[in-house]
Scaffold this motif. Structure first.
Motif, mmCIF file in Angstrom:
data_model
loop_
_atom_site.group_PDB
_atom_site.id
_atom_site.type_symbol
_atom_site.label_atom_id
_atom_site.label_comp_id
_atom_site.label_asym_id
_atom_site.label_seq_id
_atom_site.Cartn_x
_atom_site.Cartn_y
_atom_site.Cartn_z
ATOM 1 N N MET A 1 0.857 -1.197 0.000
ATOM 2 C CA MET A 1 0.000 0.000 0.000
ATOM 3 C C MET A 1 0.890 1.244 0.000
ATOM 4 O O MET A 1 1.805 1.353 0.802
ATOM 5 C CB MET A 1 -0.888 -0.031 1.249
ATOM 6 N N PHE A 6 -2.895 5.227 1.621
ATOM 7 C CA PHE A 6 -2.983 5.300 3.071
ATOM 8 C C PHE A 6 -3.977 6.384 3.491
ATOM 9 O O PHE A 6 -4.741 6.229 4.432
ATOM 10 C CB PHE A 6 -1.599 5.592 3.663
ATOM 11 N N ARG A 11 -12.855 3.241 4.436
ATOM 12 C CA ARG A 11 -13.113 2.904 5.845
ATOM 13 C C ARG A 11 -14.162 1.792 6.006
ATOM 14 O O ARG A 11 -14.180 1.108 7.008
ATOM 15 C CB ARG A 11 -13.550 4.151 6.613
ATOM 16 N N GLY A 13 -14.915 -1.482 5.419
ATOM 17 C CA GLY A 13 -14.145 -2.633 4.953
ATOM 18 C C GLY A 13 -15.008 -3.821 4.606
ATOM 19 O O GLY A 13 -16.219 -3.712 4.401
ATOM 20 N N SER A 14 -14.373 -4.973 4.601
ATOM 21 C CA SER A 14 -15.035 -6.205 4.179
ATOM 22 C C SER A 14 -15.873 -6.829 5.296
ATOM 23 O O SER A 14 -16.648 -7.741 5.043
ATOM 24 C CB SER A 14 -13.977 -7.196 3.710
ATOM 25 N N ALA A 15 -15.714 -6.336 6.527
ATOM 26 C CA ALA A 15 -16.429 -6.931 7.657
ATOM 27 C C ALA A 15 -17.940 -6.845 7.471
ATOM 28 O O ALA A 15 -18.669 -7.776 7.809
ATOM 29 C CB ALA A 15 -16.022 -6.253 8.958
ATOM 30 N N ARG B 189 -10.544 -0.957 11.495
ATOM 31 C CA ARG B 189 -10.366 -0.687 10.066
ATOM 32 C C ARG B 189 -11.514 -1.235 9.221
ATOM 33 O O ARG B 189 -11.555 -1.034 8.019
ATOM 34 C CB ARG B 189 -9.055 -1.327 9.592
ATOM 35 N N ASP B 191 -12.053 -4.425 8.716
ATOM 36 C CA ASP B 191 -11.624 -5.646 8.035
ATOM 37 C C ASP B 191 -11.951 -6.901 8.820
ATOM 38 O O ASP B 191 -11.677 -8.011 8.378
ATOM 39 C CB ASP B 191 -10.109 -5.613 7.791
ATOM 40 N N PHE B 265 2.591 1.990 13.092
ATOM 41 C CA PHE B 265 2.564 2.619 11.778
ATOM 42 C C PHE B 265 2.618 1.549 10.692
ATOM 43 O O PHE B 265 1.868 1.581 9.727
ATOM 44 C CB PHE B 265 3.745 3.584 11.636
ATOM 45 N N ARG B 268 -0.719 -0.152 10.324
ATOM 46 C CA ARG B 268 -1.762 0.664 9.708
ATOM 47 C C ARG B 268 -1.596 0.731 8.200
ATOM 48 O O ARG B 268 -2.565 0.822 7.454
ATOM 49 C CB ARG B 268 -1.748 2.072 10.287
ATOM 50 N N THR B 269 -0.349 0.705 7.756
ATOM 51 C CA THR B 269 -0.132 0.840 6.318
ATOM 52 C C THR B 269 -0.077 -0.520 5.629
ATOM 53 O O THR B 269 -0.047 -0.593 4.420
ATOM 54 C CB THR B 269 1.182 1.594 6.041
ATOM 55 N N ALA B 270 -0.056 -1.555 6.412
ATOM 56 C CA ALA B 270 0.063 -2.898 5.826
ATOM 57 C C ALA B 270 -1.182 -3.253 5.006
ATOM 58 O O ALA B 270 -2.264 -2.804 5.298
ATOM 59 C CB ALA B 270 0.276 -3.923 6.926
#
Lengths: 101, 270
Positions: A1, A6, A11, A13-15, B189, B191, B265, B268-270
């Protein structure tokens, strides 16, 4: 990414997708579980009713339950004996919004 | 009279054995006489997670088949005097388990222990069925992930229909949800499904939330129930779950692994 993504990261997401998929799937699976599988009994009852009105009706009754997005369809194909020798197929089909959500 | 609790999930790899070891040790720490039983015949692992794999002589199957006395197969934990382990067989298969045999062993244990914790194998076959059959309560271990939640839903259905309580028309097995491998960062996030989502879908009472934590692997490496690492976030979360399992009305606390700024950090960027 990279750095740009970034800051522009999505915001939502897939959840949310996971939750929605599970809710739809489990509503169906719980329905299937509640009570024993009724399809074999339904099939027998239908055969009995057909026999009552159509003497000599065959055992060829096909009952299928197909899951759709918004409605599920119950498909019943019944083979009736044709007039005299030639056995022609006469299919009746019932489509019901069985599991309308 | 002992309370019988099954640790179950349907799906494999979600943390049943880790949870069995942690809850068993946690109850013993709280002064309760506790025995943990491995129902995963042929894939014995509770002994490793508990750190007593070199002390196994006889096992659950030997006792069921009358080849050994229960006391010969029970292993007393060296750290906690209230804790005992009943390992399973590594060489037999699950057909060696009989309902009558399991019942006989459980009835014998009932007189001497406060809690009997049954570590269920994955799946819904014989071993899993017998692990839940005699249960009074169930801990349904679930990851915030679609296949785990789906399998848990199936298992909750089985608890309500395929157990002794269900068959005899007694009050149903009491299910508890234990969310494991929970990562608050990924939840933030969007996810990972949040605790509220999983609770809404499965709608059984929440026993606790165990955060994703490197200490769980470290604990299994050394054969120490993670709850004995009382400074770790996973250990603290399990201790809370044990309190609630004992009927205490403690609030659900969300524990999280602390990370350095740089690591944060990177994450978060991963």
């Amino acid at each position: 990414m990279n750095l740009l993504s970034f800051f522009t990261r999505n915001r939502s997401g897939s959840a949310e997708t996971a939750k929605e998929r599970l809710q739809i799937l489990l509503a169906h699976e719980r329905m299937d579980r509640s009570g024993p599988d009724f399809l074999p009994k339904l099939k027998n009852d239908i055969i009995d009713v057909i026999r009552k009105y159509v003497p000599g009706a065959g055992d060829k009754v096909d009952v299928k339950l197909e899951r759709g997005g918004d409605v599920s369809t119950l498909e019943i194909d019944i083979e009736l004996p044709g007039p005299q020798q030639a056995k022609s197929k006469h299919a009746g089909r019932a489509t019901t919004p069985a599991f309308a959500r | 009279m002992a309370k019988i609790i099954v640790i179950t999930s349907g799906k494999g790899g979600v943390g049943k054995t880790t949870t069995t070891a942690a809850i068993g040790a946690g109850l013993a720490l709280r002064g309760k006489k506790t025995v943990v039983i491995d129902f995963d015949v042929g894939l014995r692992n509770l002994d490793m997670i508990m750190g007593c794999e070199r002390r196994v002589v006889f096992d659950f199957i030997n006792v069921i088949q009358g080849d050994a006395k229960l006391n010969q197969a029970l292993i007393k934990d060296r750290r906690l005097e209230n804790l005992a382990i009943l390992p399973t067989s590594q060489t037999r298969d699950k057909d060696a388990l009989s309902r009558e045999g399991v019942e006989r062993v459980i009835n014998e244990l009932k007189n001497d222990y406060d809690y009997i914790i049954c570590d269920s194998p994955a799946g819904i076959e014989r071993g899993a069925h017998l692990a839940m059959y005699f249960a009074d309560e169930a801990v349904v271990v679930t990851n915030p992930e679609v296949s785990s939640v789906r399998d848990s839903d199936r298992v909750i259905g089985l608890l309500a229909s395929k157990t002794r309580r269900a068959e005899k028309g007694e009050p149903p097995v009491k299910p508890h949800l234990l969310l494991t491998r929970y990562d608050p960062d990924r939840v933030a996030r969007g996810d990972m499904m949040k605790m509220e989502d999983v609770l809404e879908i499965l709608s059984i009472p929440l026993l606790g939330i165990i955060p994703e934590s490197p200490t769980v692997l470290k604990a299994s490496n050394t054969g120490t129930p993670v709850i004995l690492d009382q400074n770790s976030v996973a250990g603290k979360a399990y201790a809370d779950a044990v309190s609630r399992l004992m009927g205490e009305q403690t609030e659900i606390r969300m524990f999280q692994e602390r990370r350095g700024l740089f690591q944060r950090f990177l994450r978060r960027t991963a």
